[in-house]
Design a protein around this motif. Structure first.
Motif, PDB file in Angstrom:
ATOM      1  N   GLY A  28       0.828  -1.206   0.000  1.00 48.21           N
ATOM      2  CA  GLY A  28       0.000   0.000   0.000  1.00 48.21           C
ATOM      3  C   GLY A  28       0.856   1.246   0.000  1.00 48.21           C
ATOM      4  N   PRO A  29       0.258   2.410  -0.293  1.00 51.26           N
ATOM      5  CA  PRO A  29       1.030   3.641  -0.427  1.00 51.26           C
ATOM      6  C   PRO A  29       1.861   3.988   0.792  1.00 51.26           C
ATOM      7  CG  PRO A  29      -1.227   3.963  -1.193  1.00 51.26           C
ATOM      8  CD  PRO A  29      -1.191   2.624  -0.536  1.00 51.26           C
ATOM      9  N   ALA A  30       1.337   3.730   1.986  1.00 51.59           N
ATOM     10  CA  ALA A  30       2.051   4.113   3.202  1.00 51.59           C
ATOM     11  C   ALA A  30       2.324   2.923   4.113  1.00 51.59           C
ATOM     12  CB  ALA A  30       1.247   5.172   3.960  1.00 51.59           C
ATOM     13  N   LEU A  31       2.200   1.700   3.592  1.00 53.33           N
ATOM     14  CA  LEU A  31       2.430   0.505   4.393  1.00 53.33           C
ATOM     15  C   LEU A  31       3.873   0.033   4.255  1.00 53.33           C
ATOM     16  CD1 LEU A  31      -0.856  -1.502   3.684  1.00 53.33           C
ATOM     17  CD2 LEU A  31      -0.355   0.082   5.575  1.00 53.33           C
ATOM     18  N   GLN A  32       4.288  -0.738   5.242  1.00 47.30           N
ATOM     19  CA  GLN A  32       5.652  -1.248   5.213  1.00 47.30           C
ATOM     20  C   GLN A  32       5.772  -2.432   4.243  1.00 47.30           C
ATOM     21  OE1 GLN A  32       6.539  -2.597   9.171  1.00 47.30           O
ATOM     22  NE2 GLN A  32       5.113  -4.310   9.103  1.00 47.30           N
ATOM     23  N   PRO A  37      -5.615  -0.397  -4.524  1.00 49.74           N
ATOM     24  CA  PRO A  37      -6.898  -0.851  -5.082  1.00 49.74           C
ATOM     25  C   PRO A  37      -6.675  -2.051  -6.008  1.00 49.74           C
ATOM     26  CG  PRO A  37      -6.161   1.152  -6.181  1.00 49.74           C
ATOM     27  CD  PRO A  37      -5.219   0.934  -5.034  1.00 49.74           C
ATOM     28  N   ASN A  38      -7.669  -2.937  -6.093  1.00 49.80           N
ATOM     29  CA  ASN A  38      -7.593  -4.066  -7.017  1.00 49.80           C
ATOM     30  C   ASN A  38      -7.452  -3.558  -8.450  1.00 49.80           C
ATOM     31  OD1 ASN A  38      -7.949  -5.735  -4.871  1.00 49.80           O
ATOM     32  ND2 ASN A  38     -10.094  -6.203  -5.294  1.00 49.80           N
ATOM     33  N   GLY A  39      -6.813  -4.371  -9.283  1.00 51.12           N
ATOM     34  CA  GLY A  39      -6.715  -3.988 -10.684  1.00 51.12           C
ATOM     35  C   GLY A  39      -5.538  -4.642 -11.369  1.00 51.12           C
ATOM     36  N   THR A  40      -5.482  -4.444 -12.673  1.00 50.97           N
ATOM     37  CA  THR A  40      -4.387  -4.948 -13.496  1.00 50.97           C
ATOM     38  C   THR A  40      -3.604  -3.763 -14.031  1.00 50.97           C
ATOM     39  OG1 THR A  40      -5.675  -6.899 -14.137  1.00 50.97           O
ATOM     40  CG2 THR A  40      -3.778  -6.330 -15.512  1.00 50.97           C
ATOM     41  N   ASN A  41      -2.311  -3.764 -13.780  1.00 48.42           N
ATOM     42  CA  ASN A  41      -1.476  -2.621 -14.133  1.00 48.42           C
ATOM     43  C   ASN A  41      -0.206  -3.090 -14.825  1.00 48.42           C
ATOM     44  OD1 ASN A  41      -2.948  -2.001 -11.372  1.00 48.42           O
ATOM     45  ND2 ASN A  41      -2.663  -0.014 -12.386  1.00 48.42           N
ATOM     46  N   PHE A  42       0.545  -2.125 -15.361  1.00 49.02           N
ATOM     47  CA  PHE A  42       1.803  -2.419 -16.040  1.00 49.02           C
ATOM     48  C   PHE A  42       2.810  -3.002 -15.058  1.00 49.02           C
ATOM     49  CE2 PHE A  42       6.123  -1.002 -17.111  1.00 49.02           C
ATOM     50  CZ  PHE A  42       6.290  -1.638 -18.338  1.00 49.02           C
ATOM     51  N   SER A  43       3.614  -3.951 -15.540  1.00 46.02           N
ATOM     52  CA  SER A  43       4.622  -4.607 -14.720  1.00 46.02           C
ATOM     53  C   SER A  43       5.875  -4.846 -15.550  1.00 46.02           C
ATOM     54  CB  SER A  43       4.086  -5.937 -14.179  1.00 46.02           C
ATOM     55  OG  SER A  43       5.050  -6.588 -13.386  1.00 46.02           O
ATOM     56  N   LEU A  44       7.011  -4.789 -14.899  1.00 52.96           N
ATOM     57  CA  LEU A  44       8.303  -5.007 -15.559  1.00 52.96           C
ATOM     58  C   LEU A  44       9.207  -5.786 -14.615  1.00 52.96           C
ATOM     59  CD1 LEU A  44      10.461  -2.521 -17.564  1.00 52.96           C
ATOM     60  CD2 LEU A  44      11.452  -3.571 -15.515  1.00 52.96           C
ATOM     61  N   ALA A  45      10.004  -6.686 -15.173  1.00 53.17           N
ATOM     62  CA  ALA A  45      10.919  -7.478 -14.347  1.00 53.17           C
ATOM     63  C   ALA A  45      12.268  -7.575 -15.032  1.00 53.17           C
ATOM     64  CB  ALA A  45      10.362  -8.875 -14.091  1.00 53.17           C
ATOM     65  N   LEU A  46      13.325  -7.380 -14.244  1.00 55.52           N
ATOM     66  CA  LEU A  46      14.698  -7.598 -14.689  1.00 55.52           C
ATOM     67  C   LEU A  46      15.265  -8.756 -13.886  1.00 55.52           C
ATOM     68  CD1 LEU A  46      16.026  -3.914 -14.793  1.00 55.52           C
ATOM     69  CD2 LEU A  46      15.336  -5.320 -16.745  1.00 55.52           C
ATOM     70  N   GLY A  47      15.886  -9.704 -14.572  1.00 57.55           N
ATOM     71  CA  GLY A  47      16.424 -10.867 -13.875  1.00 57.55           C
ATOM     72  C   GLY A  47      17.761 -11.294 -14.438  1.00 57.55           C
ATOM     73  N   VAL A  48      18.503 -12.023 -13.615  1.00 51.90           N
ATOM     74  CA  VAL A  48      19.798 -12.592 -14.021  1.00 51.90           C
ATOM     75  C   VAL A  48      19.750 -14.093 -13.740  1.00 51.90           C
ATOM     76  CG1 VAL A  48      22.305 -12.501 -13.747  1.00 51.90           C
ATOM     77  CG2 VAL A  48      20.935 -10.422 -13.436  1.00 51.90           C
ATOM     78  N   GLY A  61      -2.304   1.098  -8.240  1.00 50.00           N
ATOM     79  CA  GLY A  61      -2.806   2.387  -7.780  1.00 50.00           C
ATOM     80  C   GLY A  61      -2.249   3.564  -8.531  1.00 50.00           C
ATOM     81  N   GLY A  62      -1.684   3.336  -9.717  1.00 48.59           N
ATOM     82  CA  GLY A  62      -1.092   4.433 -10.470  1.00 48.59           C
ATOM     83  C   GLY A  62       0.207   4.932  -9.889  1.00 48.59           C
ATOM     84  N   THR A  63       0.778   4.192  -8.932  1.00 46.56           N
ATOM     85  CA  THR A  63       2.033   4.585  -8.289  1.00 46.56           C
ATOM     86  C   THR A  63       3.099   3.542  -8.602  1.00 46.56           C
ATOM     87  OG1 THR A  63       0.821   5.635  -6.483  1.00 46.56           O
ATOM     88  CG2 THR A  63       3.149   5.143  -6.105  1.00 46.56           C
ATOM     89  N   THR A  64       4.279   3.996  -9.006  1.00 48.03           N
ATOM     90  CA  THR A  64       5.354   3.069  -9.358  1.00 48.03           C
ATOM     91  C   THR A  64       6.036   2.580  -8.084  1.00 48.03           C
ATOM     92  OG1 THR A  64       5.710   4.217 -11.447  1.00 48.03           O
ATOM     93  CG2 THR A  64       7.474   2.770 -10.668  1.00 48.03           C
ATOM     94  N   GLN A  65       6.061   1.274  -7.917  1.00 44.61           N
ATOM     95  CA  GLN A  65       6.773   0.664  -6.781  1.00 44.61           C
ATOM     96  C   GLN A  65       8.112   0.147  -7.292  1.00 44.61           C
ATOM     97  OE1 GLN A  65       3.230  -1.067  -7.169  1.00 44.61           O
ATOM     98  NE2 GLN A  65       2.717   1.025  -6.584  1.00 44.61           N
ATOM     99  N   VAL A  66       9.182   0.713  -6.774  1.00 46.06           N
ATOM    100  CA  VAL A  66      10.513   0.470  -7.351  1.00 46.06           C
ATOM    101  C   VAL A  66      11.432  -0.325  -6.421  1.00 46.06           C
ATOM    102  CG1 VAL A  66      10.412   2.537  -8.779  1.00 46.06           C
ATOM    103  CG2 VAL A  66      11.369   2.684  -6.474  1.00 46.06           C
TER     104      VAL A  66
END
Length: 254
Positions: A97-101, A198-209, A233-238
């Motif tokens: 979540g936006p402000a959760l650990q 919020p529930n939903g389907t959003n853009f996702s990207l993965a980098l792996g080795v 939620g329209g927020t990028t989690q990096v």
């Protein structure tokens, strides 16, 4: 006439003595010009310990030579296979979540790679993540809801290092991620009421080795550290970092 007889009496005995003396002189002074044969040297016999060391060194040299001859064949046999199927489990750190650990999430993953051009392949990948979030206190008395996310991504994979026993690749996947952040199974209240995305389907990207340890030309154990970017939620989690591990099955020929 008398003088000639006296000369013969003197000369004949002298010639007789010379004839007798010549063989003795020849025996004492041989005229053979050939050099004397060198004395034959005798090598000391090899003791048992030296013999064992020599045999061991020769055996090791033969083993190294066979290994060097075999290595190119094994590499060719392993990495000339066209298809890979992989699967296993994993772990990631995820912010629910936006402000959760951040929380720990377990995962499963699986995919398929087609090496259509030498070291370069195209990969399709599916994953599922599961965890328990720590949310705000509120009137709903829901403090540790279970959440999940599912990804479906595809992209290129390039084999950077190829060795007899191991290989290292680079992987870039893009696609979507579906998040289930319901606070309860019925969806009431929505997860956003207690701080979840919020529930939903959003853009996702993965980098792996992907790092493969070859158990045989057609089978390998893989561990894959990676980075997972989500946009719930329209927020990028990096900061979603983790790893996957499992088995890889190779088959087919390029």
């Amino acid at each position: 006439m008398h003088h000639r007889k006296r000369f013969g009496c003197q000369v004949y005995p002298l010639l007789f003595l010379i004839i007798l003396a010549v063989p003795g002189l020849m025996a004492q002074n041989p005229t053979n010009n050939s050099s004397p044969a060198p004395a034959q040297t005798q090598t000391e016999p090899e003791n048992p310990q030296q013999n064992q060391i020599r045999l061991a060194q020769e055996a090791q040299a033969r083993i190294r030579a066979r290994r060097e001859q075999r290595r190119p064949r094994v590499i060719q046999d392993t990495y000339s296979q066209k298809f890979e199927i992989y699967g296993g489990g994993g772990y990631t750190r995820f912010r629910p979540g936006p402000a959760l650990q951040h929380i720990n999430e377990s995962a499963w993953y699986g995919g398929f790679t087609d090496y259509f051009r030498g070291r370069l392949g195209i990969t399709g990948d599916l994953r599922g993540y599961y965890g328990t979030a720590f949310t705000y206190t509120g009137p709903y008395n829901i403090f540790k809801p279970s959440i999940s996310q599912y990804t479906f991504m595809a992209g290129p994979q390039y084999r950077i290092v190829r060795r007899e026993h191991w290989a290292i690749s680079g992987q870039l996947l893009v696609g979507g991620a579906k998040g289930n952040f319901n606070a309860a199974g019925s969806g009431v209240p929505p997860g956003s009421f207690i701080g979840l995305w919020p529930n939903g389907t959003n853009f996702s990207l993965a980098l792996g080795v992907p790092i493969d340890y070859n158990l045989s030309p057609g089978l390998a154990f893989r561990i894959q550290p990676g980075y997972w970017l989500t946009t719930f939620g329209g927020t990028t989690q990096v900061k979603n970092l983790g790893f996957n591990s499992g088995l890889v099955f190779r088959f087919g020929r390029q």
